[in-house]
Design a protein around this motif. Structure first.
Motif, mmCIF file in Angstrom:
data_model
loop_
_atom_site.group_PDB
_atom_site.id
_atom_site.type_symbol
_atom_site.label_atom_id
_atom_site.label_comp_id
_atom_site.label_asym_id
_atom_site.label_seq_id
_atom_site.Cartn_x
_atom_site.Cartn_y
_atom_site.Cartn_z
ATOM 1 N N THR A 32 69.451 -17.424 29.664
ATOM 2 C CA THR A 32 70.374 -16.799 30.614
ATOM 3 C C THR A 32 71.785 -16.628 30.047
ATOM 4 O O THR A 32 72.464 -15.681 30.392
ATOM 5 C CB THR A 32 70.456 -17.616 31.908
ATOM 6 O OG1 THR A 32 70.577 -18.987 31.550
ATOM 7 C CG2 THR A 32 69.214 -17.435 32.747
ATOM 8 N N ILE A 33 72.215 -17.547 29.206
ATOM 9 C CA ILE A 33 73.540 -17.414 28.597
ATOM 10 C C ILE A 33 73.367 -17.263 27.090
ATOM 11 O O ILE A 33 72.869 -18.165 26.428
ATOM 12 C CB ILE A 33 74.421 -18.650 28.874
ATOM 13 C CG1 ILE A 33 74.432 -18.979 30.372
ATOM 14 C CG2 ILE A 33 75.836 -18.430 28.354
ATOM 15 C CD1 ILE A 33 75.105 -20.288 30.685
ATOM 16 N N TRP A 78 71.528 -12.400 37.686
ATOM 17 C CA TRP A 78 72.233 -12.512 36.403
ATOM 18 C C TRP A 78 72.967 -11.239 36.066
ATOM 19 O O TRP A 78 74.065 -11.273 35.501
ATOM 20 C CB TRP A 78 71.269 -12.933 35.295
ATOM 21 C CG TRP A 78 70.961 -14.388 35.401
ATOM 22 C CD1 TRP A 78 69.788 -14.942 35.833
ATOM 23 C CD2 TRP A 78 71.862 -15.470 35.164
ATOM 24 N NE1 TRP A 78 69.903 -16.305 35.854
ATOM 25 C CE2 TRP A 78 71.161 -16.662 35.454
ATOM 26 C CE3 TRP A 78 73.188 -15.556 34.737
ATOM 27 C CZ2 TRP A 78 71.744 -17.926 35.324
ATOM 28 C CZ3 TRP A 78 73.758 -16.818 34.602
ATOM 29 C CH2 TRP A 78 73.047 -17.970 34.895
ATOM 30 N N TRP A 129 76.465 -16.816 22.055
ATOM 31 C CA TRP A 129 77.806 -16.351 21.643
ATOM 32 C C TRP A 129 78.908 -16.967 22.488
ATOM 33 O O TRP A 129 80.030 -17.119 22.049
ATOM 34 C CB TRP A 129 77.933 -14.826 21.805
ATOM 35 C CG TRP A 129 76.805 -14.061 21.242
ATOM 36 C CD1 TRP A 129 76.285 -14.223 19.997
ATOM 37 C CD2 TRP A 129 76.046 -13.015 21.868
ATOM 38 N NE1 TRP A 129 75.258 -13.333 19.808
ATOM 39 C CE2 TRP A 129 75.094 -12.589 20.934
ATOM 40 C CE3 TRP A 129 76.095 -12.395 23.105
ATOM 41 C CZ2 TRP A 129 74.192 -11.567 21.218
ATOM 42 C CZ3 TRP A 129 75.204 -11.380 23.396
ATOM 43 C CH2 TRP A 129 74.255 -10.975 22.463
ATOM 44 N N PHE A 130 78.576 -17.240 23.751
ATOM 45 C CA PHE A 130 79.624 -17.685 24.671
ATOM 46 C C PHE A 130 79.724 -19.198 24.761
ATOM 47 O O PHE A 130 80.523 -19.725 25.494
ATOM 48 C CB PHE A 130 79.372 -17.108 26.078
ATOM 49 C CG PHE A 130 79.347 -15.617 26.092
ATOM 50 C CD1 PHE A 130 80.463 -14.896 25.688
ATOM 51 C CD2 PHE A 130 78.228 -14.922 26.501
ATOM 52 C CE1 PHE A 130 80.453 -13.516 25.694
ATOM 53 C CE2 PHE A 130 78.207 -13.539 26.519
ATOM 54 C CZ PHE A 130 79.324 -12.829 26.108
ATOM 55 N N PHE A 131 78.874 -19.906 24.015
ATOM 56 C CA PHE A 131 78.913 -21.370 24.032
ATOM 57 C C PHE A 131 80.189 -21.852 23.351
ATOM 58 O O PHE A 131 80.687 -21.201 22.426
ATOM 59 C CB PHE A 131 77.712 -21.940 23.250
ATOM 60 C CG PHE A 131 76.407 -21.913 23.999
ATOM 61 C CD1 PHE A 131 76.169 -20.997 25.000
ATOM 62 C CD2 PHE A 131 75.403 -22.822 23.684
ATOM 63 C CE1 PHE A 131 74.951 -20.967 25.683
ATOM 64 C CE2 PHE A 131 74.189 -22.812 24.353
ATOM 65 C CZ PHE A 131 73.968 -21.882 25.349
ATOM 66 N N LEU A 139 68.814 -23.906 28.790
ATOM 67 C CA LEU A 139 70.158 -23.677 28.263
ATOM 68 C C LEU A 139 70.121 -23.277 26.790
ATOM 69 O O LEU A 139 70.677 -22.243 26.404
ATOM 70 C CB LEU A 139 71.023 -24.937 28.442
ATOM 71 C CG LEU A 139 72.455 -24.804 27.943
ATOM 72 C CD1 LEU A 139 73.248 -23.846 28.822
ATOM 73 C CD2 LEU A 139 73.165 -26.147 27.893
ATOM 74 N N TRP A 170 77.036 -11.413 35.352
ATOM 75 C CA TRP A 170 77.698 -10.935 34.125
ATOM 76 C C TRP A 170 78.652 -9.784 34.433
ATOM 77 O O TRP A 170 79.721 -9.669 33.828
ATOM 78 C CB TRP A 170 76.666 -10.521 33.072
ATOM 79 C CG TRP A 170 76.005 -11.711 32.470
ATOM 80 C CD1 TRP A 170 74.723 -12.130 32.673
ATOM 81 C CD2 TRP A 170 76.608 -12.695 31.609
ATOM 82 N NE1 TRP A 170 74.484 -13.291 31.987
ATOM 83 C CE2 TRP A 170 75.624 -13.659 31.330
ATOM 84 C CE3 TRP A 170 77.884 -12.843 31.052
ATOM 85 C CZ2 TRP A 170 75.879 -14.768 30.505
ATOM 86 C CZ3 TRP A 170 78.125 -13.943 30.241
ATOM 87 C CH2 TRP A 170 77.133 -14.877 29.968
#
Lengths: 270, 271
Positions: free
Chosen positions: B198-199, B43, B202-204, B193, B47
């Protein structure tokens, strides 16, 4: 020679038939297993989509190119799991002493153990990867010549042999330490995740490791360079067409190591 | 009051035993740690690759995301030392769960305390030393004030309880569904998710972000991680903690309800 191969195949098919019939007895569990695998991989594909949503590309790879890379590795993995996935559980057979019966029969223990299970649950992964592959092929508007289809075929066969070889190699550890399943989940599972992303994002040492030590790069990344018409700063393009040869070599090596393990193996009772 | 103290002492005894028992499973612990580090590595570089020649995306810098990934991976390492879901399911399937029910303790509570014991051992001997070194090398963003540290710890505990209650509830569904294959994969996907493991949220995409904020899973990793890297402060922080508290209460009530129903479901054979 031809006769003994024919006989071996006949026996293999006979045992595989029994294994499939056994798995079909629990039809609900059988369907749930296939569905489960499809969900699992679809979830990973959705996660990739979310990951790329704000960024558009990862080192020049757009979403559908990543899906292509992903589908290629899952495709050969699903074929190899049909034949070899139960090798990770060799430790259970050794600890419980049930492995001994593979040694006292007049066929090769490797072959006999391989025929123990024909994992139809892997169909879920196969369906997913074929679906994802077709979608990626359309979305990227690819038009392959026969040579590229040949590279693709080589990658699928080579990838099956490489990953199957790894399952065989990992299981060999069970002969020495009576452990294999945990080692599989810890070693192979993370690396299989790693290769879902273009190798160039990782440091050189890791790229070399994944190419020359555990040859995962030949499963999807290197063939994908040819198939998606991409260039890598280190690896020459034609390497992607070597997957099948690397696969044969690696599988042969793993098979030999496994045989050595069997020779050395003493039943836990002794 | 004395009764409550006695009870607590009994449950702490379970923590102590599993703390000692964890020492016997060194190999397992090393394996888990190795896999944790490989995922951290993966990860981290994903990134790094995504941020290539960009300072900030959606108003978040690489430094923030990198710190987020570090603390997230560390928390996931801590969570992974608890009793795995399949062990609970196996207990229900095999019927061993009965031996837990007939004893004079509350099984969900006992399991929670037992897990705390093995987590404490794994944290002290593996996670803490390893991540101390990683933090010293990479110098990520860390809380800058004692209050921030405190709120982070509080959020971690709430997040742990949410994950524990939800996962145990799901494990208890085995009482009704013997085979949970497909459902289980959806469950794991939702956790991985929507928890922001892991994500970061903010980036959704906007709609997915909204959906995630209404689900309990974000309280598991996203809220503590965001507090840790300082992306959550002021009134936003307090509403996030309130939402976490809300989900702890709700998931606890659901767990108690399902546990009660499961107790009714048990049929003694041969009795």
């Amino acid at each position: 020679m031809a006769r003994s191969i024919y006989n071996a195949l006949r026996i293999y098919w006979y045992m595989v038939e029994a294994s499939i019939r056994a798995q079909m007895q629990y039809s609900y569990a059988f369907i749930m297993n296939i569905l489960g695998w499809m969900m699992h991989y679809t979830g990973m594909a959705i996660t990739m989509w979310v990951l790329l949503y704000s960024f558009q590309a990862l080192n020049g790879w757009v979403y559908w190119e990543l899906i292509f890379l992903f589908a290629l590795s899952v495709l050969s993995w699903s074929i190899c799991t049909i034949f070899f996935f139960h090798f990770r559980k060799l430790d259970v057979h050794i600890v419980q002493g049930t492995f001994d019966r593979f040694l006292v029969r007049p066929i090769s223990p490797f072959f006999h153990f391989m025929a123990l299970k024909f994992d139809v649950g892997a169909l879920g992964q196969l369906f997913f990867s074929i679906g994802a592959f077709i979608l990626a092929y359309i979305k990227l508007s690819l038009h392959w010549s026969w040579a590229e289809w040949l590279v693709f075929l080589g990658a699928v066969i080579g990838g099956t042999l490489i990953q199957g070889g790894m399952l065989v190699l990992i299981s060999t550890i069970a002969f020495y330490t009576t452990r294999s399943e945990r080692v599989f989940w810890v070693l192979i599972f993370p690396f299989r995740n790693l290769i879902n992303y273009p190798l160039t994002i990782f440091p050189k040492a890791m790229q070399m490791f994944i190419t020359f030590v555990l040859p995962f790069a030949f499963v999807n990344y290197l063939p994908a360079l040819i198939l998606l018409d991409k260039a890598d700063p280190v690896f020459p393009g034609f390497w992607g067409s070597l997957s099948i040869f690397v696969g044969i070599l690696f599988f042969w090596f793993s098979y030999r190591v496994w045989q050595k393990g069997v020779d050395r193996y003493n039943s836990t009772g002794s | 009051m004395a009764g409550l103290c006695g009870k607590l002492r009994m449950y702490l005894e379970f923590s102590r035993i599993s703390f000692q028992r964890a020492a016997a499973y060194r190999f397992e612990a090393w394996m888990r740690l190795f896999s944790n580090v490989v995922f951290l590595f993966m990860w981290g570089f994903i990134w790094y690759g995504l941020y290539m020649d960009r300072d900030s995306v959606s108003g978040v810098t690489f430094q923030s995301v990198f710190s987020y990934v570090l603390i997230s991976q560390m928390l996931q390492g801590i969570h992974s030392a608890g009793t795995p879901l399949w062990e609970i399911q196996e207990k229900v399937r095999s019927g061993d769960i009965v031996t837990e029910i007939i004893r004079p303790y509350d099984y969900p509570t006992r399991l929670l305390f037992a897990d705390l014991g093995s987590i404490a051992f794994y944290f002290l001997t593996a996670i803490f030393p390893l991540y101390s070194v990683i933090f010293l090398i990479f110098r990520p963003l860390i809380p800058t004030s004692p209050e921030q540290w405190f709120l982070f710890f509080l959020s971690v505990v709430l997040g742990y309880l949410i994950r524990y209650f939800i996962e145990l509830t799901f494990g208890l569904f085995t009482f009704w569904l013997i085979e949970t294959g497909g459902v289980e994969d959806i469950f794991y996907f939702a956790i991985s998710l929507f928890s922001g493991a892991t994500i970061p949220l903010w980036f959704f995409p906007g709609w997915l972000n909204t959906l995630a904020r209404y689900l309990p899973f974000q309280g598991i990793y996203f809220v503590p991680n965001a507090i840790f890297v300082g992306e959550l402060g002021g009134t936003e922080l307090f509403s996030a903690l309130t939402v976490q508290l809300f989900w702890v209460a709700v998931s606890f009530l659901i767990l108690r309800f399902v546990w009660y129903k499961a107790g009714k479901k048990i049929v003694g054979q041969g009795g």
